[in-house]
Design a protein around this motif. Structure first.
Motif, PDB file in Angstrom:
ATOM      1  N   SER A 104       0.826  -1.211   0.000  1.00 48.76           N
ATOM      2  CA  SER A 104       0.000   0.000   0.000  1.00 48.76           C
ATOM      3  C   SER A 104       0.864   1.267   0.000  1.00 48.76           C
ATOM      4  O   SER A 104       1.997   1.264   0.479  1.00 48.76           O
ATOM      5  N   SER A 105       0.299   2.327  -0.512  1.00 46.09           N
ATOM      6  CA  SER A 105       1.000   3.610  -0.555  1.00 46.09           C
ATOM      7  C   SER A 105       1.334   4.111   0.842  1.00 46.09           C
ATOM      8  O   SER A 105       2.397   4.691   1.061  1.00 46.09           O
ATOM      9  N   SER A 106       0.442   3.874   1.790  1.00 46.30           N
ATOM     10  CA  SER A 106       0.702   4.334   3.160  1.00 46.30           C
ATOM     11  C   SER A 106       1.881   3.583   3.780  1.00 46.30           C
ATOM     12  O   SER A 106       2.660   4.169   4.535  1.00 46.30           O
ATOM     13  N   ASP A 107       2.013   2.286   3.452  1.00 52.32           N
ATOM     14  CA  ASP A 107       3.161   1.524   3.955  1.00 52.32           C
ATOM     15  C   ASP A 107       4.463   2.040   3.330  1.00 52.32           C
ATOM     16  O   ASP A 107       5.477   2.172   4.021  1.00 52.32           O
ATOM     17  N   LYS A 162       2.808   8.467  -7.203  1.00 56.13           N
ATOM     18  CA  LYS A 162       3.422   7.203  -7.633  1.00 56.13           C
ATOM     19  C   LYS A 162       4.711   7.447  -8.414  1.00 56.13           C
ATOM     20  O   LYS A 162       4.945   6.870  -9.478  1.00 56.13           O
TER      21      LYS A 162
END
Length: 177
Positions: free
Chosen positions: A51-54, A82
């Motif tokens: 995920s982007s948050s990770d 991204k």
């Protein structure tokens, strides 16, 4: 292509920075770019399964010692758009910008024979005077049959190949006869 995108992001990042802040940013991004040489790290950062948050938390944890809100927001922007894959290009372009603004460059001398330190210093001094910059030359021994000097930041490449010089001497002698 990455360099062009990186330049646009760098312009946004460094608009209000002085040279010291730009140098600190370059150091931060150099460390992050070095992380991209590790295949595990790269696969995590580029993977669409993570995920982007990770990804964001991994990168922010890596740079938390910098304590810069602007850098943190910049990393968040890269995650949001991204564009994490351009971090190595950002590091490279920041180094180029610093070299151009301080007129300090590093070049490499390639040769198959050893070059004395005194000769390196004389070449550095001569090139520095010629280009009105500070140029430091490093010696790399390889199989190049002659001497080749590269200063990529200035776009300089000078080479003397023994085989070519020998052939030109022979041609000149033949023409003289």
């Amino acid at each position: 292509m990455e360099e062009l995108i990186a330049k646009k992001y760098i312009k946004a990042l460094t608009d209000d920075f002085d040279i010291e802040s730009i140098q600190n940013s370059a150091d931060i991004f150099s460390v992050l770019a070095d992380s991209f040489t590790d295949e595990k790290f790269k696969s995590i950062i580029i993977s669409p399964l993570v995920s982007s948050s990770d990804k964001e938390s991994i990168l922010l944890d890596a740079i938390k010692s910098a304590s810069s809100d602007k850098i943190n927001n910049f990393i968040k922007l890269l995650v949001e758009n991204k564009r994490l894959d351009i971090i190595p290009a950002i590091a490279k372009e920041l180094k180029k910008d610093i070299a151009n603004s301080t007129k300090t460059y590093t070049g490499i001398i390639y040769s198959d024979s050893d070059i004395e330190l005194k000769v390196l210093e004389e070449l550095s001094h001569g090139l520095s005077a010629k280009f009105n910059s500070t140029i430091t030359l490093l010696f790399v021994k390889n199989d190049f049959n002659g001497i080749k000097v590269e200063v990529t930041g200035l776009g300089i490449e000078i080479s003397f190949c023994k085989d070519r010089i020998d052939s030109q001497i022979i041609e000149h002698i033949i023409k003289a006869i």
